[in-house]
Write a protein that holds these residues in place. Sequence first.
Motif, PDB file in Angstrom:
ATOM      1  N   GLY A  63       0.790  -1.219   0.000  1.00 54.16           N
ATOM      2  CA  GLY A  63       0.000   0.000   0.000  1.00 54.16           C
ATOM      3  C   GLY A  63       0.824   1.272   0.000  1.00 54.16           C
ATOM      4  N   TYR A  64       2.105   1.156   0.331  1.00 55.90           N
ATOM      5  CA  TYR A  64       2.994   2.325   0.294  1.00 55.90           C
ATOM      6  C   TYR A  64       3.335   2.619  -1.162  1.00 55.90           C
ATOM      7  CZ  TYR A  64       7.379   4.935   0.566  1.00 55.90           C
ATOM      8  OH  TYR A  64       8.367   5.864   0.395  1.00 55.90           O
ATOM      9  N   ILE A  65       3.274   3.907  -1.536  1.00 57.40           N
ATOM     10  CA  ILE A  65       3.607   4.294  -2.903  1.00 57.40           C
ATOM     11  C   ILE A  65       4.928   5.055  -2.951  1.00 57.40           C
ATOM     12  CG2 ILE A  65       2.875   5.650  -4.904  1.00 57.40           C
ATOM     13  CD1 ILE A  65      -0.041   5.098  -3.969  1.00 57.40           C
ATOM     14  N   ALA A  66       5.024   6.131  -2.190  1.00 57.98           N
ATOM     15  CA  ALA A  66       6.233   6.972  -2.242  1.00 57.98           C
ATOM     16  C   ALA A  66       6.218   7.952  -1.085  1.00 57.98           C
ATOM     17  CB  ALA A  66       6.285   7.755  -3.551  1.00 57.98           C
ATOM     18  N   ARG A  67       7.388   8.573  -0.844  1.00 55.44           N
ATOM     19  CA  ARG A  67       7.485   9.642   0.143  1.00 55.44           C
ATOM     20  C   ARG A  67       8.446  10.710  -0.363  1.00 55.44           C
ATOM     21  NH1 ARG A  67      12.083   9.659   3.721  1.00 55.44           N
ATOM     22  NH2 ARG A  67      13.353   7.803   3.427  1.00 55.44           N
ATOM     23  N   ALA A  68       8.291  11.888   0.172  1.00 51.83           N
ATOM     24  CA  ALA A  68       9.186  12.987  -0.174  1.00 51.83           C
ATOM     25  C   ALA A  68      10.563  12.685   0.392  1.00 51.83           C
ATOM     26  CB  ALA A  68       8.663  14.300   0.392  1.00 51.83           C
ATOM     27  N   GLU A  69      11.565  12.786  -0.462  1.00 48.49           N
ATOM     28  CA  GLU A  69      12.950  12.592  -0.035  1.00 48.49           C
ATOM     29  C   GLU A  69      13.777  13.728  -0.614  1.00 48.49           C
ATOM     30  OE1 GLU A  69      14.537   8.468   0.265  1.00 48.49           O
ATOM     31  OE2 GLU A  69      12.864   8.034  -1.088  1.00 48.49           O
ATOM     32  N   ALA A  70      14.617  14.285   0.218  1.00 50.71           N
ATOM     33  CA  ALA A  70      15.484  15.382  -0.217  1.00 50.71           C
ATOM     34  C   ALA A  70      16.591  14.853  -1.116  1.00 50.71           C
ATOM     35  CB  ALA A  70      16.088  16.076   0.995  1.00 50.71           C
ATOM     36  N   ALA A  71      16.950  15.637  -2.115  1.00 50.98           N
ATOM     37  CA  ALA A  71      18.039  15.255  -3.008  1.00 50.98           C
ATOM     38  C   ALA A  71      19.369  15.234  -2.260  1.00 50.98           C
ATOM     39  CB  ALA A  71      18.106  16.218  -4.190  1.00 50.98           C
ATOM     40  N   ASP A  72      19.535  16.106  -1.275  1.00 45.41           N
ATOM     41  CA  ASP A  72      20.770  16.183  -0.501  1.00 45.41           C
ATOM     42  C   ASP A  72      20.411  16.443   0.951  1.00 45.41           C
ATOM     43  OD1 ASP A  72      23.238  16.634   0.645  1.00 45.41           O
ATOM     44  OD2 ASP A  72      23.724  18.384  -0.588  1.00 45.41           O
ATOM     45  N   ALA A 108      -0.983  12.565  -9.091  1.00 47.25           N
ATOM     46  CA  ALA A 108      -0.677  13.841  -8.434  1.00 47.25           C
ATOM     47  C   ALA A 108       0.334  13.630  -7.315  1.00 47.25           C
ATOM     48  CB  ALA A 108      -1.949  14.464  -7.861  1.00 47.25           C
ATOM     49  N   ILE A 109       1.228  14.580  -7.168  1.00 46.77           N
ATOM     50  CA  ILE A 109       2.206  14.565  -6.080  1.00 46.77           C
ATOM     51  C   ILE A 109       1.837  15.700  -5.127  1.00 46.77           C
ATOM     52  CG2 ILE A 109       4.631  14.797  -5.447  1.00 46.77           C
ATOM     53  CD1 ILE A 109       4.541  12.508  -7.260  1.00 46.77           C
ATOM     54  N   PRO A 110       1.498  15.376  -3.884  1.00 47.52           N
ATOM     55  CA  PRO A 110       1.192  16.445  -2.937  1.00 47.52           C
ATOM     56  C   PRO A 110       2.459  17.229  -2.608  1.00 47.52           C
ATOM     57  CG  PRO A 110       1.311  14.346  -1.795  1.00 47.52           C
ATOM     58  CD  PRO A 110       1.454  14.047  -3.263  1.00 47.52           C
ATOM     59  N   THR A 111       2.290  18.464  -2.204  1.00 47.44           N
ATOM     60  CA  THR A 111       3.440  19.282  -1.819  1.00 47.44           C
ATOM     61  C   THR A 111       3.463  19.458  -0.305  1.00 47.44           C
ATOM     62  OG1 THR A 111       2.266  21.392  -1.935  1.00 47.44           O
ATOM     63  CG2 THR A 111       3.293  20.572  -3.991  1.00 47.44           C
ATOM     64  N   SER A 114      16.847  22.025   1.279  1.00 47.04           N
ATOM     65  CA  SER A 114      16.971  20.900   0.362  1.00 47.04           C
ATOM     66  C   SER A 114      16.062  21.036  -0.849  1.00 47.04           C
ATOM     67  CB  SER A 114      16.635  19.591   1.081  1.00 47.04           C
ATOM     68  OG  SER A 114      17.648  19.263   1.997  1.00 47.04           O
ATOM     69  N   ASP A 115      16.445  20.322  -1.895  1.00 50.75           N
ATOM     70  CA  ASP A 115      15.629  20.223  -3.101  1.00 50.75           C
ATOM     71  C   ASP A 115      14.725  19.001  -2.924  1.00 50.75           C
ATOM     72  OD1 ASP A 115      14.505  19.851  -5.584  1.00 50.75           O
ATOM     73  OD2 ASP A 115      16.410  19.661  -6.648  1.00 50.75           O
ATOM     74  N   TRP A 116      13.425  19.221  -2.867  1.00 50.08           N
ATOM     75  CA  TRP A 116      12.448  18.147  -2.665  1.00 50.08           C
ATOM     76  C   TRP A 116      11.767  17.750  -3.964  1.00 50.08           C
ATOM     77  CZ3 TRP A 116      12.283  15.649   1.896  1.00 50.08           C
ATOM     78  CH2 TRP A 116      12.888  16.271   2.987  1.00 50.08           C
ATOM     79  N   GLY A 117      12.264  18.252  -5.082  1.00 52.61           N
ATOM     80  CA  GLY A 117      11.710  17.870  -6.375  1.00 52.61           C
ATOM     81  C   GLY A 117      10.233  18.218  -6.496  1.00 52.61           C
ATOM     82  N   ASP A 118       9.455  17.281  -7.035  1.00 54.87           N
ATOM     83  CA  ASP A 118       8.030  17.504  -7.273  1.00 54.87           C
ATOM     84  C   ASP A 118       7.223  17.721  -5.995  1.00 54.87           C
ATOM     85  OD1 ASP A 118       8.452  17.233  -9.982  1.00 54.87           O
ATOM     86  OD2 ASP A 118       7.827  15.130 -10.048  1.00 54.87           O
TER      87      ASP A 118
END
Length: 180
Positions: free
Chosen positions: A42-51, A134-137, A59-63
């Motif tokens: 059920g897990y899809i993804a999480r926000a991860e910092a580039a650095d 959609a990617i939440p912010t 940090s750059d969090w992308g989308d």
Amino acid sequence: MPHLALYTFGVLQSPVADPARLTREFNESGDAVYREIGQHPGYIARAEAADRSRGMFDSDWGDWGEFAVPAWYEKGRTVETTALAATLSLWTDLGSAFDSIYTGLHRVALNRRYDWFEKTAHPNYVFWWVTDGAIPTWQDGVTRLEHLHDHGYAPHAFTFHHSFDPAGTPTRLKGIGPKG
């Protein structure tokens, strides 16, 4: 099919960079908890910092957008002074998120939350539905958490105990939430 967004936010008792034993224990548990959650059905993804070394605010969090925090956060914003833990993730459904949060290593960490986090009158998590793809912010999460605090639960900002399906109909997990 819509996905479930989850934003969590907690104010730590001391900065993340604090070398004290309790802060080290919190930091050291994080990677293992995230690894286990990342394998959960059920897990899809999480926000991860580039650095990660740049700190949460720089940090750059992308989308996932620019990092943001609720208005009530009043501690530091530098690598040395930041005293918060926040996550932003996507799930297939409420049951999967519940199982992941309340079992395994995350459950063990939850049992220690008052060793690490300040007790506040603010909610520490919020859910909402997003359209497929959609990617939440971070700002979406902050806005919904603040709404939950200021106005209570609604289809666009809810908790396990007061939850909604993607159509906005109140729903509940077995054994959780008000009897209906």
